[in-house]
Structures are given as structure tokens and as C-alpha cells.
Design an enzyme around this catalytic site. Structure first.
Site, PDB file in Angstrom:
ATOM      1  N   HIS A  38       0.833  -1.204   0.000  1.00 22.92           N
ATOM      2  CA  HIS A  38       0.000   0.000   0.000  1.00 22.92           C
ATOM      3  C   HIS A  38       0.872   1.261   0.000  1.00 22.92           C
ATOM      4  O   HIS A  38       2.053   1.203  -0.352  1.00 22.92           O
ATOM      5  CB  HIS A  38      -0.991  -0.035   1.161  1.00 22.92           C
ATOM      6  CG  HIS A  38      -1.727  -1.337   1.247  1.00 22.92           C
ATOM      7  ND1 HIS A  38      -2.660  -1.734   0.319  1.00 22.92           N
ATOM      8  CD2 HIS A  38      -1.610  -2.371   2.125  1.00 22.92           C
ATOM      9  CE1 HIS A  38      -3.117  -2.936   0.632  1.00 22.92           C
ATOM     10  NE2 HIS A  38      -2.489  -3.356   1.715  1.00 22.92           N
ATOM     11  N   GLU A  45      -1.757   0.154   8.123  1.00 25.10           N
ATOM     12  CA  GLU A  45      -0.918  -0.881   7.529  1.00 25.10           C
ATOM     13  C   GLU A  45       0.179  -0.260   6.671  1.00 25.10           C
ATOM     14  O   GLU A  45       1.336  -0.713   6.683  1.00 25.10           O
ATOM     15  CB  GLU A  45      -1.780  -1.822   6.687  1.00 25.10           C
ATOM     16  CG  GLU A  45      -0.995  -2.921   5.997  1.00 25.10           C
ATOM     17  CD  GLU A  45      -1.863  -3.772   5.085  1.00 25.10           C
ATOM     18  OE1 GLU A  45      -1.323  -4.737   4.491  1.00 25.10           O
ATOM     19  OE2 GLU A  45      -3.063  -3.476   4.939  1.00 25.10           O
ATOM     20  N   HIS A  55       3.060  -6.963   4.376  1.00 23.20           N
ATOM     21  CA  HIS A  55       1.684  -6.573   4.652  1.00 23.20           C
ATOM     22  C   HIS A  55       1.331  -6.871   6.098  1.00 23.20           C
ATOM     23  O   HIS A  55       2.107  -7.496   6.837  1.00 23.20           O
ATOM     24  CB  HIS A  55       0.721  -7.328   3.733  1.00 23.20           C
ATOM     25  CG  HIS A  55       0.718  -6.831   2.327  1.00 23.20           C
ATOM     26  ND1 HIS A  55      -0.145  -5.855   1.878  1.00 23.20           N
ATOM     27  CD2 HIS A  55       1.488  -7.162   1.255  1.00 23.20           C
ATOM     28  CE1 HIS A  55       0.085  -5.611   0.605  1.00 23.20           C
ATOM     29  NE2 HIS A  55       1.074  -6.396   0.197  1.00 23.20           N
ATOM     30  N   GLU A 109       2.015 -11.613   5.701  1.00 27.78           N
ATOM     31  CA  GLU A 109       1.060 -10.900   6.545  1.00 27.78           C
ATOM     32  C   GLU A 109       1.611 -11.024   7.962  1.00 27.78           C
ATOM     33  O   GLU A 109       1.518 -12.075   8.584  1.00 27.78           O
ATOM     34  CB  GLU A 109      -0.337 -11.520   6.438  1.00 27.78           C
ATOM     35  CG  GLU A 109      -0.932 -11.493   5.041  1.00 27.78           C
ATOM     36  CD  GLU A 109      -1.562 -10.155   4.679  1.00 27.78           C
ATOM     37  OE1 GLU A 109      -1.468  -9.209   5.497  1.00 27.78           O
ATOM     38  OE2 GLU A 109      -2.129 -10.047   3.588  1.00 27.78           O
TER      39      GLU A 109
END
Length: 332
Positions: free
Chosen positions: A122, A159, A214, A296
Site C-alpha cells: 500500500h 498498515e 503486509h 502478513e
């Protein structure tokens, strides 16, 4: 994050022969006394230059031409964040130590000659560019959003901030081991880049490994980390089959090293708690031509995981785990 992840809709040798005539001994001794300090000073100068050369590291980032935006390097997020080591230059009359195509010194550094691409998931600015990030891109077996905003903790720590901070810490660790490190974005782009461009950056660099960092946004009762591996995709002009095997090896090395460094448990809510998931819907994996995985690092909606991920000291442990996993993979 689960609801919109990836594509989401990281010598001296004076020979000293004895004089043949006694009357020349004094002059020879004086000459030798002058030469030895000069030679020793030159030896020290060479080693100082070599040490300086070995500490050199560049903060390589993706070119801003891939998307709109500036090219300035950003400072890490928060007072405890780690950055790349400063550049330095040294002059020496002696030859510099040997370097490889990445510019890294090739002596005594385990990742010398390796190119690693870190993809911080992101972008903190994505929230201000909904039209751009919601545009669709083709990922071989379908279309996905260019990028998304990502998730956040219940207290608002995003995040995107987390991934960028860990990516910078990881870069510093890898550079200290001799690797050339490229970030797909370093806070220098207003949004994105799109998931397609993130893959292209690693492909263009002919990276030895690539990792996309992430954090998940699962229900609050779920916790733990997991590594996402690429499924084989051979359609729509896309063929990632050659990287599926090595990517799995990379994922296994990262899973072991991350768990050891952080003491984070495997995710309780993915693939029966194995800490691994295989997916074919992520453009960053479908389009990759180099070994690549996603991680993650935890569930930002879980109280315990959120407390860890908002801690600078834990983020440093996370970076150390990722660095150890990448080193283990590249040492094979």
C-alpha cells in the site's frame, strides 16, 4: 490484510639485505627508518579506505517515472525507526576493494552480489487518490484494483505506515550484509504504485528475491502471521510457473526465521494454522518472474498483534526475522 490484500483491492616487506660495506650501514639504517613509517602509513590508509568502502550503501528506490510523484528519500516512521547507512566517499592511492555488479564489496559479506526488492504494501497517500487506486489492472487471470488503502489497527495505526517502517529497517539490515536493495516505494510517491508496477520493478532489477510486506485485517479474535506463496498461473500471457518452486523455498525460510525472531505464532485463521497460504489472485505474485512471496505479519485488528506491530522494538525484530529468512534462502 485480508479484506483487500495485495493487490489489495518487503605488508610490509623491506627485504633488508645486509650492507656489503660497514661504512654504509648508518646511511642504510636511516633510509630504512624513513621508509618503514611511510609504508605503514600507506597500509593504514588502504585499510581505512577499504573499511569506508565496505560501509557504503545506497538507498535505492523505484524510479518515479513509474507513477507520478517526487523522488526524495523519506525519513523512517517514528523516532526509533531505522534508515539506510549514510553514503561516504574515500580517496586512496591504493586500488579499491573489488565490487560486483550491485556495487557491493565482495569480501566477507554474505549477501554481496545479491539484489533484493522490498515491496512495502500500500502507500500512506492512497487514501487521497481513490480514482487512481481504484482503476483496474490486468493480472493474467483477471483484473484487480491498482492498489488499495490497506487496513489499520483499531487505534488508527495504518498498515501502510507499518509496512514502510519495516521495509526501511529491513533495507538497512540487508545493505549491511552487502545486498543491493530496491524499494518499490519509499514514501516518495503520492500513491501506489499499482500492483502490476510493483512486480515489474523486481522483474526489471532481475532480483534474486522479492518480498511484499503486509499486515492483515481479520476479525479481532484471530491472530498470528502467515506467508503467501504463488500458485502456478499460466494464462492471459502470464506464466509464473518457473518461480513457484523457489518461491515456496523462500516462503519456508521466511516463515521459520520470522517465527524465531518475533515469537509470533502462525495465523489461527488461515490454512489450518500452517502459517502458509497459496493464492492465484494476487497480481504481485502472478506477474513475478523472480522468487517472491507476501508476508502478513499479524492481524492489526487483534489487540495483541496490534500492540506488537505498533512497537518500534517489535518492528525491528520483524525486520531481523525477514532479513534472516532472506539470507537463508540466498545462501542456498
Amino acid at each position: 490484510m485480508r479484506f483487500d490484500r495485495d493487490d489489495y483491492s518487503l605488508v610490509d616487506e623491506p627485504s633488508g639485505t645486509a650492507p656489503t660495506r660497514r661504512r654504509r650501514g648508518t646511511a642504510a639504517a636511516l633510509a630504512l627508518a624513513a621508509i618503514v613509517p611511510l609504508g605503514f602509513a600507506g597500509w593504514i590508509g588502504w585499510h581505512a579506505a577499504a573499511d569506508d568502502h565496505g560501509s557504503r550503501s545506497g538507498a535505492d528506490t523505484a524510479q518515479a517515472s513509474l507513477t507520478a510523484g517526487g523522488s526524495g528519500a523519506s525519513t523512517p516512521d517514528g523516532p526509533d525507526a531505522a534508515g539506510g547507512s549514510p553514503s561516504a566517499s574515500a580517496s586512496s592511492s591504493s586500488a579499491a576493494p573489488p565490487t560486483d555488479r550491485s556495487g557491493a564489496v565482495t569480501t566477507g559479506r554474505p549477501l554481496a552480489g545479491k539484489v533484493i526488492v522490498i515491496d512495502p504494501g500500500h502507500n500512506p497517500g492512497n487514501v487521497d487518490y481513490p480514482r487512481q487506486i481504484n482503476s483496474t489492472v490486468f493480472v493474467g487471470n483477471g483484473s484487480k484494483a491498482c492498489d488499495t488503502t490497506g487496513t489499520s489497527t483499531n487505534s488508527g495505526y495504518s498498515e501502510a505506515r507499518y509496512t514502510l517502517d519495516v521495509a526501511r529497517r529491513l533495507r538497512a539490515l540487508l545493505q549491511s550484509e552487502g545486498a543491493k536493495v530496491i524499494l518499490t516505494q519509499d514514501g516518495n510517491l503520492p500513491w501506489g504504485p499499482c500492483v502490476t508496477q510493483r512486480a515489474q520493478i523486481a522483474n526489471a532489477a532481475h532480483a534474486d528475491a522479492s518480498i511484499s510486506i503486509h499486515a492483515d485485517g481479520a476479525p479481532g479474535s484471530d491472530y498470528g502471521f502467515h506467508v503467501i506463496l504463488p500458485a502456478a498461473v499460466h494464462t492471459g500471457g502470464v506464466d509464473n510457473r518457473s518461480i513457484v518452486g523457489p518461491s515456496r523455498t523462500l516462503g519456508l525460510d521466511l516463515r521459520a526465521a520470522f517465527a524465531k525472531a518475533t515469537h509470533e505464532r502462525y495465523a489461527t485463521y488461515i490454512n489450518h494454522g500452517t502459517g502458509l497460504d497459496v493464492r492465484s489472485d494476487l497480481g504481485g505474485l502472478n506477474l513475478s518472474k523472480v522468487p517472491k512471496v507476501f508476508i502478513e505479519c499479524g492481524n492489526m485488528r487483534n489487540f495483541g498483534d496490534a500492540a506488537r506491530m505498533t512497537s518500534p522494538s517489535w518492528r525491528q525484530l520483524a525486520a531481523q526475522g525477514l532479513a534472516s529468512g532472506l539470507t537463508a534462502f540466498l545462501a542456498r
